[in-house]
Structures are given as structure tokens and as C-alpha cells.
Design a protein around this motif. Sequence first.
Motif, short mmCIF file in Angstrom:
data_model
loop_
_atom_site.label_atom_id
_atom_site.label_comp_id
_atom_site.label_asym_id
_atom_site.label_seq_id
_atom_site.Cartn_x
_atom_site.Cartn_y
_atom_site.Cartn_z
N LYS A 1 0.82 -1.21 0.00
CA LYS A 1 0.00 0.00 0.00
C LYS A 1 0.85 1.25 0.00
CE LYS A 1 -4.26 -1.58 2.06
NZ LYS A 1 -5.35 -1.18 2.91
N LEU A 2 2.05 1.15 0.52
CA LEU A 2 2.93 2.30 0.62
C LEU A 2 3.95 2.25 -0.50
CD1 LEU A 2 3.37 4.68 2.53
CD2 LEU A 2 5.01 3.29 3.76
N GLY A 3 4.09 3.34 -1.24
CA GLY A 3 5.05 3.40 -2.33
C GLY A 3 6.36 4.00 -1.88
N PRO A 4 7.20 4.40 -2.82
CA PRO A 4 8.49 5.00 -2.46
C PRO A 4 8.31 6.22 -1.55
CG PRO A 4 8.36 4.59 -4.82
CD PRO A 4 6.99 4.33 -4.26
N ILE A 5 9.24 6.39 -0.64
CA ILE A 5 9.18 7.49 0.32
C ILE A 5 9.88 8.70 -0.29
CG2 ILE A 5 9.78 8.24 2.65
CD1 ILE A 5 7.81 5.86 2.50
N GLU A 6 9.16 9.82 -0.37
CA GLU A 6 9.74 11.04 -0.91
C GLU A 6 10.75 11.61 0.08
OE1 GLU A 6 6.97 13.96 -2.26
OE2 GLU A 6 5.58 12.44 -2.97
N ASP A 7 11.80 12.21 -0.46
CA ASP A 7 12.79 12.84 0.39
C ASP A 7 12.27 14.22 0.76
OD1 ASP A 7 15.09 13.29 1.78
OD2 ASP A 7 16.27 13.84 0.02
N ASP A 8 11.72 14.33 1.95
CA ASP A 8 11.10 15.56 2.42
C ASP A 8 11.83 16.02 3.67
OD1 ASP A 8 9.30 17.62 2.48
OD2 ASP A 8 7.58 16.41 3.06
N ALA B 1 10.81 -4.65 8.78
CA ALA B 1 10.53 -5.61 7.71
C ALA B 1 9.90 -4.92 6.50
CB ALA B 1 9.61 -6.72 8.23
N TYR B 2 8.99 -4.00 6.74
CA TYR B 2 8.32 -3.27 5.66
C TYR B 2 9.35 -2.47 4.86
CZ TYR B 2 4.15 -1.27 3.46
OH TYR B 2 3.16 -0.93 2.58
N ALA B 3 10.27 -1.80 5.57
CA ALA B 3 11.32 -1.02 4.91
C ALA B 3 12.21 -1.93 4.06
CB ALA B 3 12.15 -0.27 5.94
N GLU B 4 12.52 -3.10 4.57
CA GLU B 4 13.36 -4.04 3.81
C GLU B 4 12.65 -4.49 2.54
OE1 GLU B 4 14.29 -7.14 6.60
OE2 GLU B 4 15.74 -5.88 7.68
N ILE B 5 11.34 -4.72 2.64
CA ILE B 5 10.58 -5.13 1.45
C ILE B 5 10.53 -3.98 0.44
CG2 ILE B 5 8.30 -5.80 0.61
CD1 ILE B 5 7.94 -7.27 3.35
N LEU B 6 10.31 -2.75 0.92
CA LEU B 6 10.33 -1.60 0.01
C LEU B 6 11.68 -1.48 -0.68
CD1 LEU B 6 8.54 1.32 1.89
CD2 LEU B 6 7.83 0.26 -0.25
N GLY B 7 12.75 -1.73 0.05
CA GLY B 7 14.09 -1.62 -0.50
C GLY B 7 14.46 -2.74 -1.45
N SER C 1 12.74 -3.62 -4.01
CA SER C 1 12.30 -3.29 -5.36
C SER C 1 13.49 -2.83 -6.18
CB SER C 1 11.24 -2.17 -5.32
OG SER C 1 10.12 -2.58 -4.60
N PRO C 2 13.51 -3.15 -7.47
CA PRO C 2 14.64 -2.72 -8.31
C PRO C 2 14.83 -1.21 -8.28
CG PRO C 2 13.21 -4.25 -9.49
CD PRO C 2 12.53 -3.91 -8.21
N GLY C 3 16.06 -0.77 -8.06
CA GLY C 3 16.38 0.65 -8.06
C GLY C 3 16.04 1.36 -6.77
N GLN C 4 15.58 0.66 -5.78
CA GLN C 4 15.21 1.27 -4.50
C GLN C 4 16.17 0.82 -3.41
OE1 GLN C 4 12.63 3.45 -3.88
NE2 GLN C 4 12.27 3.48 -6.07
N SER C 5 16.46 1.70 -2.47
CA SER C 5 17.19 1.30 -1.28
C SER C 5 16.21 1.34 -0.12
CB SER C 5 18.38 2.24 -1.03
OG SER C 5 17.92 3.56 -0.86
N ALA C 6 16.48 0.55 0.89
CA ALA C 6 15.57 0.47 2.03
C ALA C 6 15.56 1.80 2.78
CB ALA C 6 15.99 -0.65 2.97
N PRO C 7 14.38 2.41 2.95
CA PRO C 7 14.30 3.66 3.71
C PRO C 7 14.46 3.40 5.20
CG PRO C 7 12.11 2.94 3.09
CD PRO C 7 13.08 1.99 2.45
N ASP C 8 14.76 4.44 5.94
CA ASP C 8 14.80 4.35 7.39
C ASP C 8 13.38 3.97 7.84
OD1 ASP C 8 14.79 4.78 10.14
OD2 ASP C 8 15.48 6.85 10.01
N PRO C 9 13.23 2.89 8.61
CA PRO C 9 11.89 2.46 9.03
C PRO C 9 11.06 3.55 9.70
CG PRO C 9 13.51 0.80 9.60
CD PRO C 9 14.27 2.00 9.12
N MET C 10 11.71 4.46 10.42
CA MET C 10 10.96 5.52 11.09
C MET C 10 10.34 6.50 10.10
SD MET C 10 11.07 4.60 14.17
CE MET C 10 11.21 2.92 13.60
#
Length: 76
Positions: free
Chosen positions: A5-12, A31-37, A39-48
Motif C-alpha cells: 500500500k505504501l510506495g516509495p518514500i519522498e525525500d522531504d 521488515a516493511y522497509a526491507e521489502i520496500l528496499g 524493489s529494483p532501483g530502490q534502497s531500504a528507507p529508514d523504518p521511522m
Amino acid sequence: MTKLKLGPIEDDKPVKVTLELPATLHRDLVAYAEILGSSPGQSAPDPMRLIVPMLERFIVTDRGFAKVRRQNKAIR
């Protein structure tokens, strides 16, 4: 690829918030951050950094909240 449900996290610009989370919720955020990361071309965002987009998504998709908000324009 898993559809989340959550897409890439914008750098804000970050806002500092102090929040105490149950350990189980923190593990789920990691775990959610690891799954987001994964995806091809994505790095895992900070979970917070997932907390705000998740809350925004929750509020936007809460039909009961939207209905009451439409009925009472004073609630912003």
C-alpha cells in the motif's frame, strides 16, 4: 513483486518526533522497509520514515473519517 500500500518514500524535510513504539511494531516497520528496499532501483528507507506516509495513507483511506469531515467542514 509484492504490491504494498505504501510506495516509495519522498525525500522531504524531516520533522523530529519522539515516539515510543511496541517492539513488535518496530520489527514490522523494519521488515516493511526491507521489502520496500527490495524493489529494483530502490534502497531500504529508514523504518521511522515510514510512519508519516502510513498515517497519511490510513487517514486518506478511512471512509468514516472522510464522511464526517465532509459533513462537518469545521474539522480540518
